[in-house]
Design an enzyme around this catalytic site. Structure first.
Site, PDB file in Angstrom:
ATOM      1  CE1 TYR A  28      -3.354   3.079   0.226  1.00  0.00           C
ATOM      2  CE2 TYR A  28      -3.569   2.478   2.500  1.00  0.00           C
ATOM      3  CZ  TYR A  28      -3.739   3.431   1.328  1.00  0.00           C
ATOM      4  OH  TYR A  28      -4.737   4.135   1.426  1.00  0.00           O
ATOM      5  CB  CYS A  29       0.692   4.682   0.363  1.00  0.00           C
ATOM      6  SG  CYS A  29       1.874   5.774   0.097  1.00  0.00           S
ATOM      7  CG  LEU A  30       6.330   6.047   0.348  1.00  0.00           C
ATOM      8  CD1 LEU A  30       6.794   6.688   0.905  1.00  0.00           C
ATOM      9  CD2 LEU A  30       6.568   6.108  -1.891  1.00  0.00           C
ATOM     10  CG  LEU A  77      -4.039  -1.991  -2.406  1.00  0.00           C
ATOM     11  CD1 LEU A  77      -4.207  -2.422  -0.451  1.00  0.00           C
ATOM     12  CD2 LEU A  77      -4.591  -2.579  -3.296  1.00  0.00           C
ATOM     13  CB  SER A 115       2.018   1.197  -5.008  1.00  0.00           C
ATOM     14  OG  SER A 115       0.895   1.130  -3.371  1.00  0.00           O
TER      15      SER A 115
END
Length: 582
Positions: free
Chosen positions: A309-311, A337, A339
Site C-alpha cells: 500500500y502506497c510506499l 494499492l 502505489s
C-alpha cells in the site's frame, strides 16, 4: 560534500535551528524554494510585454463584468458573471445569492481566476516554478476568501443571530482545545476513542516475528479451509499499519480472512533519534525481505501473494524485481494499492520536491534525527486546504460545530517518524532522480529493472488521489511487460482503498477495471479510461476473485506457527507492541 557520503549521524547546527524555527510557519516548506519560484515568475513576467498586456486586458474585462453584474443584480435577479470550480462548495448555499454577499463572492471568484491566469503561461518560467508559485498564490487566496470571515459569510451571520452568538463561544472553545493539543503535541479531539486493540485493529492474531524495524502479525483463520498461498501485506511506513484493519466493518484484513485467505501484515516500528542512520536498504532487507523469509519458513511449500500500500507497494516492487533477478519464485502475485513506481509526475506532492526543499528537510532532520509526522502532515493539509483547513475553520470555529471523529480520521492523526537517512534517500532516489523507473536503483550492488517482473500484478489507482495520482500509478503498464489488471476506483488515496462492499461500503463508490495480458500492447491512460466500463460498488470482491483464480485448491486452515521463529513467550497478541509507540 558528495550526497553519497553525506553524514546522516550529525546532530545539531545553526542551519537546523534557523530552519526549524521557520518550519513552524511554513508547514515544512522551504522558503528558498518559494522565493525562487516567485523570482522566476516575476523576472519573466517583467520581460514579457505580451503577458503584461494580457493581464491588463483580463483585469479590465473582469472589472467590467463585475460592474455590470452589480448593476443588474441591484435591479433584479441576473445570472452570475462567473462560476466556481466544480469541487468548490464554499458559495453553494442559497444565502450567497443575496446582496451584498453575491457581490463579494463574485468579486473573489473573478480575482481568483485572474491570479491563476497571471501565474500561468508566462514564457520562460520553468514548469516546476510555475506550479509552486500558482500553488502558494492559491493558498493566500483561499485564506482571504469571504467565506472565512464572520461579517462576510451569510451562513455564519444568520446562525450567529439565531443562536445569540453561542456558535462563536463554542467555536472559541473548539479553537482553544485544538491550540492546546497542538502546543502540547497531543492528538486531535476524539482520537482517544480509537486506540488500536480497543476499537480499531481488532482482528485476532499473533506477532510471530519481531526485529528492530518490524513486527510480523499472522491473523487467525476464520474459515475451516483456506487457500494455501498466504497474503503478506506491506503497508507504508509513513503511517501506522492498521488503516487496513480499522473497525471490523471496514477491515480489509477481516474481509480477506472471511473469504478463506491466510493473512499476514507488517507493522513498522516508529523510529527515534537513535535510528537516524537507518537506510532505505535497511527498510528493504529488515522489512520486506525479512517478512518474506519468515513467511517461507512457517509456510515452506507455497508461494506468497504480496500486497503493498502506497510506499509499501513501491518497496514491494523493488523487492520483487530483486527476487526476479535471482530467479526466486517466492511470489505468486503482487498487488499494488495506490502505489507509484514512476515519480516523474508525482502530482501536487511534486510541489515540495526539489533540491532546495530536500536540502531544507535534511537540515532539519540532521538535528532531530528524523522527520516528524506532524511536520509532514502540514504539506498534505496544504495540498487539500479547502477541505482540511478552511472548511474546518468555518464548521468548527465559526459555526461552533464539532466534526465527529471516525476511525479513518483517527488513524490519519496517528503519524510516524521518518529516519533521517532513509527519508533523504527515498526522496532523492525515487522522487527527485526517479531512479527506480529509469533503471538506476541499486539493490545488493547492482541496479534492478522493473522490466524483469514476471508475476501477475493487480494495481489499484484512485480517482482523487493527491499522493499517488492514478495516471502515475497507471505507468506500470509501460514499466513492465507482465500481466497487469488495473483498477481505477472512486475516492481518494485512503477512502478509495478502504472501500468495503455491500452495506458497509460508500453509497456512491464505483470502479473500472481491465486486464493487459503478458506482453500485451500499451494503451495510454486516457484511452483506457474511455474504453473501460464503470461498475458500481467496491473493488474488493473483484480483487478477491482475482486472488482466488491465482491460488491453489483450499486446504485445512493451519494453526498460527510463530513458535518456529519466536519463543512462545514472545508471541504477543495483535496488534503488537510497535503500533503503540508514539
Amino acid at each position: 560534500m558528495e550526497k553519497a557520503t553525506q553524514d546522516f549521524t550529525r546532530k545539531g547546527s545553526s542551519d537546523a535551528v534557523l530552519n526549524e524555527a521557520f518550519a513552524s510557519f511554513t508547514h515544512g516548506i522551504a522558503l528558498a524554494s518559494i522565493v525562487g519560484a516567485y523570482l522566476d515568475w516575476i523576472s519573466h513576467a517583467a520581460a514579457s510585454p505580451d503577458k503584461q498586456r494580457d493581464m491588463l486586458e483580463s483585469v479590465l474585462r473582469k472589472l467590467s463584468a463585475w460592474g455590470k453584474y452589480v448593476h443588474d443584480s441591484a435591479s433584479g435577479k441576473c445570472s452570475p458573471c462567473t462560476q466556481p470550480q466544480p469541487h468548490d462548495k464554499r458559495f453553494a448555499n442559497p444565502a450567497w445569492a443575496d446582496i451584498p454577499f453575491n457581490w463579494s463572492s463574485q468579486a473573489f471568484l473573478l480575482t481568483e481566476q485572474w491570479w491563476v491566469e497571471a501565474m500561468t503561461n508566462v514564457p520562460g518560467v520553468s514548469a516546476h516554478h510555475e506550479d509552486v508559485a500558482e500553488f502558494v498564490t492559491r493558498q493566500w487566496l483561499d485564506m482571504l476568501s469571504p467565506s472565512n470571515f464572520i461579517t462576510s459569510n451569510p451562513e455564519v451571520l444568520r446562525y450567529t443571530f439565531a443562536t445569540g452568538g453561542g456558535n462563536l463561544i463554542r467555536g472559541a472553545l473548539n479553537w482553544q482545545q485544538d491550540a492546546i493539543n497542538l502546543l502540547c503535541h497531543r492528538k486531535p479531539r476524539g482520537t482517544d476513542d480509537f486506540i488500536p486493540g480497543e476499537k480499531v485493529a481488532l482482528t485476532p492474531g499473533k506477532v510471530i516475528y519481531r526485529n528492530h524495524l518490524i513486527e510480523l502479525i499472522q491473523y487467525e483463520p476464520v474459515t475451516k479451509e483456506v487457500y494455501p498461498e498466504p497474503i503478506l501485506i506491506v503497508p507504508s511506513w509513513i503511517m501506522k499499519y492498521y488503516i487496513l484493519d480499522l473497525s471490523p466493518q471496514n477491515s480489509l484484513v477481516k474481509y480477506l480472512l472471511e473469504q478463506g485467505h491466510t493473512v499476514l501484515m507488517i507493522s513498522w516500528n516508529n523510529p527515534t533519534k537513535n535510528d537516524s542512520n537507518l537506510s532505505f536498504n535497511d527498510y528493504l532487507d529488515m522489512g520486506v525481505m525479512s517478512a518474506l523469509r519468515v513467511v517461507k519458513k512457517v509456510m515452506p511449500h507455497t508461494q506468497i501473494h504480496a500486497v503493498g500500500y502506497c510506499l509499501g507497494g513501491t518497496i514491494l516492487a523493488i523487492a520483487a524485481a530483486a527476487l526476479q533477478r535471482k530467479k526466486d519464485d517466492t511470489l505468486a502475485s503482487m498487488t499494488l494499492l495506490a502505489s507509484a513506481l514512476d515519480f516523474e509526475e508525482p502530482g501536487q506532492l511534486g510541489l515540495f520536491i526539489d533540491e532546495s526543499q530536500i536540502a531544507y528537510l535534511e537540515t532539519i532532520m540532521s538535528s532531530q534525527g528524523y522527520l516528524d509526522g506532524r511536520q509532514m502532515a502540514g504539506a498534505f493539509a496544504l495540498i487539500n486546504s479547502k477541505d482540511l483547513v478552511w472548511s474546518k475553520l468555518i464548521h468548527e470555529y465559526l459555526m461552533g460545530a464539532q466534526t465527529p471523529m471516525t476511525d479513518l480520521r483517527a488513524w490519519n492523526a496517528d503519524a510516524t517518524r521518518m529516519p533521517y537517512r532513509m527519508h533523504s534517500e527515498y526522496l532523492r532516489k525515487l522522487y527527485l532522480n526517479n531512479d527506480l523507473a529509469e533503471g538506476r536503483f541499486i539493490v545488493d550492488g547492482k541496479p534492478i529493472a522493473l522490466k524483469d517482473l514476471r508475476v501477475p500484478v493487480f494495481s489499484v489507482g484512485t480517482e482523487r488521489d493527491h499522493v499517488s495520482p492514478w495516471r502515475s500509478v497507471y505507468k506500470i503498464h509501460w514499466l513492465t511487460d507482465c500481466e497487469v489488471t488495473f483498477v481505477l476506483t472512486s475516492g481518494g488515496h485512503n477512502v478509495g482503498i478502504v472501500n468495503p462492499p455491500e452495506e458497509n461500503g460508500y453509497p456512491d463508490s464505483s470502479y473500472r477495471t481491465a486486464l493487459r495480458a503478458f506482453g500485451g500492447d500499451y494503451m495510454d491512460p486516457d484511452s483506457w479510461l474511455m474504453a473501460s466500463e464503470q461498475r458500481a460498488g467496491s473493488w474488493w470482491p473483484q480483487w478477491q476473485s482475482w486472488l482466488a483464480k491465482r491460488s491453489s485448491g483450499k486446504v485445512p486452515a493451519p494453526a498460527i506457527s510463530g513458535d518456529l521463529v519466536l519463543p512462545l513467550a514472545d508471541l504477543d497478541d495483535a496488534p503488537g507492541r510497535y503500533v503503540h509507540i508514539a
